[in-house]
Design a protein around this motif. Structure first.
Motif, PDB file in Angstrom:
ATOM      1  N   GLN A   1       0.836  -1.204   0.000  1.00  0.00           N
ATOM      2  CA  GLN A   1       0.000   0.000   0.000  1.00  0.00           C
ATOM      3  C   GLN A   1       0.874   1.259   0.000  1.00  0.00           C
ATOM      4  OE1 GLN A   1      -3.497  -0.007  -0.149  1.00  0.00           O
ATOM      5  NE2 GLN A   1      -3.065   2.101  -0.690  1.00  0.00           N
ATOM      6  N   GLY A   2       1.959   1.242   0.762  1.00  0.00           N
ATOM      7  CA  GLY A   2       2.875   2.374   0.777  1.00  0.00           C
ATOM      8  C   GLY A   2       3.510   2.610  -0.580  1.00  0.00           C
ATOM      9  N   MET A   3       3.850   1.528  -1.286  1.00  0.00           N
ATOM     10  CA  MET A   3       4.406   1.671  -2.635  1.00  0.00           C
ATOM     11  C   MET A   3       3.349   2.221  -3.586  1.00  0.00           C
ATOM     12  SD  MET A   3       6.872  -1.667  -3.069  1.00  0.00           S
ATOM     13  CE  MET A   3       7.216  -1.291  -4.771  1.00  0.00           C
ATOM     14  N   ASP A   4       2.121   1.702  -3.495  1.00  0.00           N
ATOM     15  CA  ASP A   4       1.043   2.183  -4.357  1.00  0.00           C
ATOM     16  C   ASP A   4       0.748   3.653  -4.115  1.00  0.00           C
ATOM     17  OD1 ASP A   4       0.799  -0.353  -5.430  1.00  0.00           O
ATOM     18  OD2 ASP A   4      -0.985  -0.882  -4.265  1.00  0.00           O
ATOM     19  N   ASP A   5       0.856   4.086  -2.866  1.00  0.00           N
ATOM     20  CA  ASP A   5       0.597   5.485  -2.508  1.00  0.00           C
ATOM     21  C   ASP A   5       1.787   6.395  -2.801  1.00  0.00           C
ATOM     22  OD1 ASP A   5      -1.859   4.664  -1.585  1.00  0.00           O
ATOM     23  OD2 ASP A   5      -1.304   4.711   0.537  1.00  0.00           O
TER      24      ASP A   5
END
Length: 95
Positions: A69-73
């Protein structure tokens, strides 16, 4: 008569779907999602944030999910999850 009613319902559903998609595209354009990044703009995170560690997560899958999720964000470029059951820690990297 039954075929005409089904056709009317189908046309109504298609029209409603097109309205919803149009509203979604307008919202995305307004928010800048999917828009090109201006020249000179960078999303690089400051080096001071490189020491951040997140957790503990009870399960490895929770840690991996948070990392993805951190990478996607765009919050980090990569990550590692280290630990064991009940104590998984997320170590993001900003390279």
């Amino acid at each position: 008569m039954h075929t005409t009613r089904m056709a009317s319902v189908l046309i109504g559903l298609v029209a409603a779907g097109m309205l919803v998609l149009g509203a979604g595209q307008a919202a995305a354009a307004e928010s800048g999602i999917g828009q090109p990044v201006p020249a000179g703009y960078t999303t690089r995170i400051p080096a001071a944030a490189a020491d951040e560690v997140y957790g503990p997560y009870e399960f490895q899958s929770e840690c991996l999910s948070a990392g993805n999720q951190g990478m996607d964000d765009g919050r980090w470029s990569d990550y590692e999850c280290n630990g064991s059951y009940g104590a998984w820690y997320l170590h993001p990297s900003y390279d």
